[in-house]
Design a protein around this motif. Structure first.
Motif, PDB file in Angstrom:
ATOM      1  N   LYS A 145      42.415  54.038  44.787  1.00 23.94           N
ATOM      2  CA  LYS A 145      43.908  54.190  45.235  1.00 23.94           C
ATOM      3  C   LYS A 145      44.265  55.595  44.791  1.00 23.94           C
ATOM      4  O   LYS A 145      45.088  55.897  45.498  1.00 23.94           O
ATOM      5  CB  LYS A 145      44.660  53.149  43.899  1.00 23.94           C
ATOM      6  CG  LYS A 145      44.371  51.831  44.355  1.00 23.94           C
ATOM      7  CD  LYS A 145      45.145  51.044  43.476  1.00 23.94           C
ATOM      8  CE  LYS A 145      45.427  49.377  43.865  1.00 23.94           C
ATOM      9  NZ  LYS A 145      46.016  48.579  42.720  1.00 23.94           N
ATOM     10  N   GLY A 176      44.551  52.652  34.312  1.00 24.18           N
ATOM     11  CA  GLY A 176      45.187  53.605  35.479  1.00 24.18           C
ATOM     12  C   GLY A 176      45.553  54.774  34.924  1.00 24.18           C
ATOM     13  O   GLY A 176      45.506  55.177  33.613  1.00 24.18           O
ATOM     14  N   VAL A 193      40.819  51.617  40.698  1.00 24.64           N
ATOM     15  CA  VAL A 193      41.855  52.834  40.490  1.00 24.64           C
ATOM     16  C   VAL A 193      41.447  54.103  41.012  1.00 24.64           C
ATOM     17  O   VAL A 193      42.356  54.541  41.404  1.00 24.64           O
ATOM     18  CB  VAL A 193      41.687  52.924  38.960  1.00 24.64           C
ATOM     19  CG1 VAL A 193      42.463  54.056  38.466  1.00 24.64           C
ATOM     20  CG2 VAL A 193      42.306  51.389  38.363  1.00 24.64           C
TER      21      VAL A 193
END
Length: 443
Positions: A209, A137, A206
């Motif tokens: 998001k 991330g 990732v």
């Protein structure tokens, strides 16, 4: 604008290595994170292990050979051209050869030499590669990148050279999460094809998001899957100079001329691979009733084909219809053609009616293969889909959602045909992203 920025490149494939090279050459402290034990695995299998680096065609032709949003890369392809790519490698001691269709390969015929040269250029510029490091991330502060989270990937016990093409077979053991401080991050994680090379789509959540739209990852340049049993008996058959039309419920969608091959229940070969991108999208969005319609005699119009058939019949009236059809198509296709035309192969050609001859002619021009779709994305050469281009600046490859975030290569919604076009797209976008990440003010 300041130099000496910290740039982390996520993914050590073609796009990632060029992004790392460009960032390091422009003064950035550059780290390339690669989750596999060695970088460039997918690049190593291109061109059947020879690495089809690029193509010598003009930029407009490049864009035409990138049917998946190639125009988005117009600026990138002009900023770092195919000539620039060839010069970069040759100036660092790698001789190249140009082959049929403008394809460019290392003169040695070894993809490993291309990878070794790129790694040497990266090291010379001051960049470094960290392998067995899976990005987990990004660290953000006030909407901009300040770091990259990653985990060490421990050895799963598989020996070098074993099959890595099935993602499910690779059991990764992840260590604790670490953070690399960064002023910019470049995502070069690829698509979802050949997951065993590291390109498995695992970074997509990732990105979602972070607010990015990711278009569905679908197969492109992949064999078409016929309905079960339909191509039985055709395994190994190769057809040249045929026209194949992809039809949706009887309506022509797109068409290609060239070569086809039948293997293990699939339709492969250059024109099938070209049509697969459209077929995969049609299936994904719920379309059913797909057919691949073959014109087995595209060089002959209706009148000339009928005259050809009639001439064959008149040469020997005792010849069976099956024997006559064998003069028109390869043996493995004879039974399939007769079945599709509802004709008796044992019948003497002297007894064939005009209507039966017309049915044969129509079948030769419109031999239909019902399709179940394509092989899955894991079997595809490239992936269609990826990060929406509406959310990427085409001049810099920068995210329009997150400050200091950039993209390059197959992770974006860009894809092309075989012939060196996909690799050059990766190289060009990587170069632009690396340069911008090193030089842009991301504060």
């Amino acid at each position: 604008m300041r130099k000496g920025k910290r740039v982390v490149v996520i993914g050590g494939g073609a796009a990632g290595l060029l992004a790392g090279i460009a960032a390091a050459q422009n003064g950035a402290g550059t780290v390339v994170l690669e989750k596999m034990a060695v970088p460039g695995r997918k690049m190593m299998i291109t061109g059947k292990g020879r690495c089809n680096i690029t193509n010598t065609c003009a930029i407009p032709d490049f864009i035409r050979n990138l049917p998946g949003n190639g125009r988005f890369l117009n600026g990138a392809l002009r900023r770092f051209t195919n000539e620039d790519m060839m010069d970069l490698l040759e100036s660092h001691g790698l001789p190249l050869v140009k082959e049929r269709g403008g394809r460019v390969f290392p003169a040695s015929g070894r993809a490993q030499d291309v990878l070794d040269t790129l790694l040497a250029i990266l090291a010379e510029a001051g960049g470094r590669v960290v392998t067995n490091a899976r990005a987990a991330g990004l660290v953000l502060k006030d909407g901009r990148v300040t770091g990259v989270r990653y985990c060490n990937v421990e050895d799963d016990g598989r020996k070098e050279g074993q099959d890595y093409r099935s993602a499910s077979r690779r059991q990764e053991k992840l260590g604790p999460v670490h953070v690399l401080d960064a002023d910019a991050a470049i995502v070069c994680t690829g698509g979802a094809s050949y997951p065993g090379t590291g390109s498995d789509g695992n970074f997509v959540p990732v990105l979602e998001k972070l607010g990015h739209t990711v278009e569905p990852l679908l197969p492109a340049l992949v064999p078409l899957q016929s309905e079960e049993g339909f191509t039985e008996g055709l395994d190994g058959l190769a057809l040249k100079n045929v026209r194949a039309t992809l039809c949706d419920n009887g309506q022509a969608v797109t068409s290609e001329f060239g070569e086809l091959q039948f293997t293990r229940g699939t339709v492969a070969g250059p024109i099938a691979l070209t049509l697969s991108r459209t077929a995969a999208r049609l299936v994904h969005y719920g379309n059913q009733g797909l057919d691949l319609v073959l014109d087995l005699k595209p060089a002959l119009d209706e009148e000339k084909l009928d005259a050809r058939i009639l001439r064959d019949f008149q040469e020997d009236g005792t010849r069976t219809l099956a024997e006559a059809v064998r003069r028109l198509v390869p043996q493995p296709l004879v039974a399939a053609i007769l079945d599709a035309a509802y004709l008796d192969g044992a019948k003497a050609v002297s007894q064939v009616s005009k209507q039966e001859r017309q049915a044969l002619r129509e079948t030769l021009r419109h031999f239909s293969i019902p399709l179940a779709g394509t092989l899955p994305v894991e079997a595809a050469i490239v992936t269609a889909g990826g990060v929406s281009l509406k959310e990427i600046n085409p001049k810099t490859m920068a995210s329009l959602k997150v400050k200091g975030l950039y993209f390059a290569g197959e992770v974006m919604d860009v894809d092309g045909y075989t012939g060196g076009f996909n690799l050059q797209a990766a190289f060009s976008s990587g170069y632009v992203a690396g340069t911008a990440a090193a030089l842009e003010d991301t504060k």
